[in-house]
Design an enzyme around this catalytic site. Sequence first.
Site, PDB file in Angstrom:
ATOM      1  N   ASP A  85       1.085  -1.212  -0.127  1.00 33.66           N
ATOM      2  CA  ASP A  85      -0.152  -0.037  -0.017  1.00 33.66           C
ATOM      3  C   ASP A  85       1.008   1.172   0.008  1.00 33.66           C
ATOM      4  OD1 ASP A  85      -2.075   1.188  -0.131  1.00 33.66           O
ATOM      5  OD2 ASP A  85      -2.688   0.597   2.155  1.00 33.66           O
ATOM      6  N   ASN A  93     -10.195  -3.115  -6.551  1.00 29.49           N
ATOM      7  CA  ASN A  93      -9.695  -1.586  -7.159  1.00 29.49           C
ATOM      8  C   ASN A  93     -10.201  -1.647  -8.941  1.00 29.49           C
ATOM      9  OD1 ASN A  93      -6.510  -3.212  -5.733  1.00 29.49           O
ATOM     10  ND2 ASN A  93      -7.856  -1.826  -5.229  1.00 29.49           N
TER      11      ASN A  93
HETATM   12  C1  FPP Z   1      -2.062   0.152  -3.068  1.00 28.53           C
HETATM   13  O1  FPP Z   1      -1.579   1.442  -3.133  1.00 28.53           O
HETATM   14  C2  FPP Z   1      -0.956   0.085  -4.512  1.00 28.53           C
HETATM   15  C3  FPP Z   1      -1.756  -0.703  -5.256  1.00 28.53           C
HETATM   16  C4  FPP Z   1      -3.221  -1.065  -5.079  1.00 28.53           C
HETATM   17  C5  FPP Z   1      -1.582  -1.701  -6.457  1.00 28.53           C
HETATM   18  C6  FPP Z   1       0.008  -2.349  -6.097  1.00 28.53           C
HETATM   19  C7  FPP Z   1       0.591  -3.167  -7.487  1.00 28.53           C
HETATM   20  C8  FPP Z   1       1.820  -2.767  -7.728  1.00 28.53           C
HETATM   21  C9  FPP Z   1       3.184  -2.707  -6.653  1.00 28.53           C
HETATM   22  C10 FPP Z   1       2.196  -3.067  -9.057  1.00 28.53           C
HETATM   23  C11 FPP Z   1       3.088  -4.082  -9.359  1.00 28.53           C
HETATM   24  C12 FPP Z   1       2.905  -5.560  -9.276  1.00 28.53           C
HETATM   25  C13 FPP Z   1       3.090  -6.751 -10.586  1.00 28.53           C
HETATM   26  C14 FPP Z   1       2.792  -8.121 -10.450  1.00 28.53           C
HETATM   27  C15 FPP Z   1       3.437  -6.078 -11.254  1.00 28.53           C
HETATM   28  P1  FPP Z   1      -2.618   2.487  -2.935  1.00 28.53           P
HETATM   29  O2  FPP Z   1      -2.215   3.146  -4.927  1.00 28.53           O
HETATM   30  O3  FPP Z   1      -4.424   1.763  -3.014  1.00 28.53           O
HETATM   31  O4  FPP Z   1      -2.590   3.261  -2.669  1.00 28.53           O
HETATM   32  P2  FPP Z   1      -2.532   5.240  -2.315  1.00 28.53           P
HETATM   33  O5  FPP Z   1      -3.041   4.751  -0.942  1.00 28.53           O
HETATM   34  O6  FPP Z   1      -1.193   5.766  -1.409  1.00 28.53           O
HETATM   35  O7  FPP Z   1      -3.221   5.686  -3.229  1.00 28.53           O
END
Ligand code: FPP
Length: 225
Positions: A9, A57
């Site tokens: 996250d 998501n």
């Molecule tokens: C949460 O951060 C993260 C995600 C929803 C996506 C996670 C995906 C990756 C790290 C991509 C890599 C994976 C592969 C297998 C290539 P957020 O967007 O919710 O962050 P925030 O809470 O700060 O907005």
Amino acid sequence: MEHLAIIMDGNGRWAKARNKPRISGHRAGAEALDRVMHYCREAGIRYLTVYAFSTENWKRSKAEVSGLMKLLSNYMRSKEKELVSNGVRFRVVGRKADLSTKIQREIAALEEHTRGGDFTLAVALSYGGRAEIVDAANEWRKTNPGKPLTEEDFRSFLYAPDIPDPDLIVRTSGELRTSNFLLWESAYSEYYFTDVLWPDFDRAEFDKALASYSKRERRMGGRLK
Ligand code: FPP
């Protein structure tokens, strides 16, 4: 520790702090994943499960969803050789049928080409813990609905019943929730929460998480003698 699971996250906040688009945070998140996979192998951990995309998501903007799918697709294409030569078995857990047929094909091919790996990277995609339990219940209903169900029977209908339950679940970026991740499998898992944003998760953070885990006494519901 055999199995580490991570809620990656904070990518969006990492990008925002740098005045960059959210997708650049996810890209940095993919790099963090590669680093952590390396640390896991050095630490003798055999399974790493990461939460890359939840059933919720899909509600994000079209641009972010398609950016994440493209990132995943590029990751699978560009890392295939490296995964094979490093003995990494790639798996996806989640509602694969929600993904585009192109991505489903790419996943199936990569899962097949990396079958021989002795380290498992399980990527949770269109994953929800409740969805997994409901999907397992529906699968079970198709087979033996007359017979009383045991926990072990039920487990065999989950997305990856051969992967042991996670020993430790890490969540970055200061959120103190489990957010529907590995609902069934986490019954006896330990949790570690850190304020560090996922793209900043480094060796020192990994070592801190493992040190915290190693100090805990795991009773799994019983008492240690
Ligand atoms: C949460 O951060 C993260 C995600 C929803 C996506 C996670 C995906 C990756 C790290 C991509 C890599 C994976 C592969 C297998 C290539 P957020 O967007 O919710 O962050 P925030 O809470 O700060 O907005």
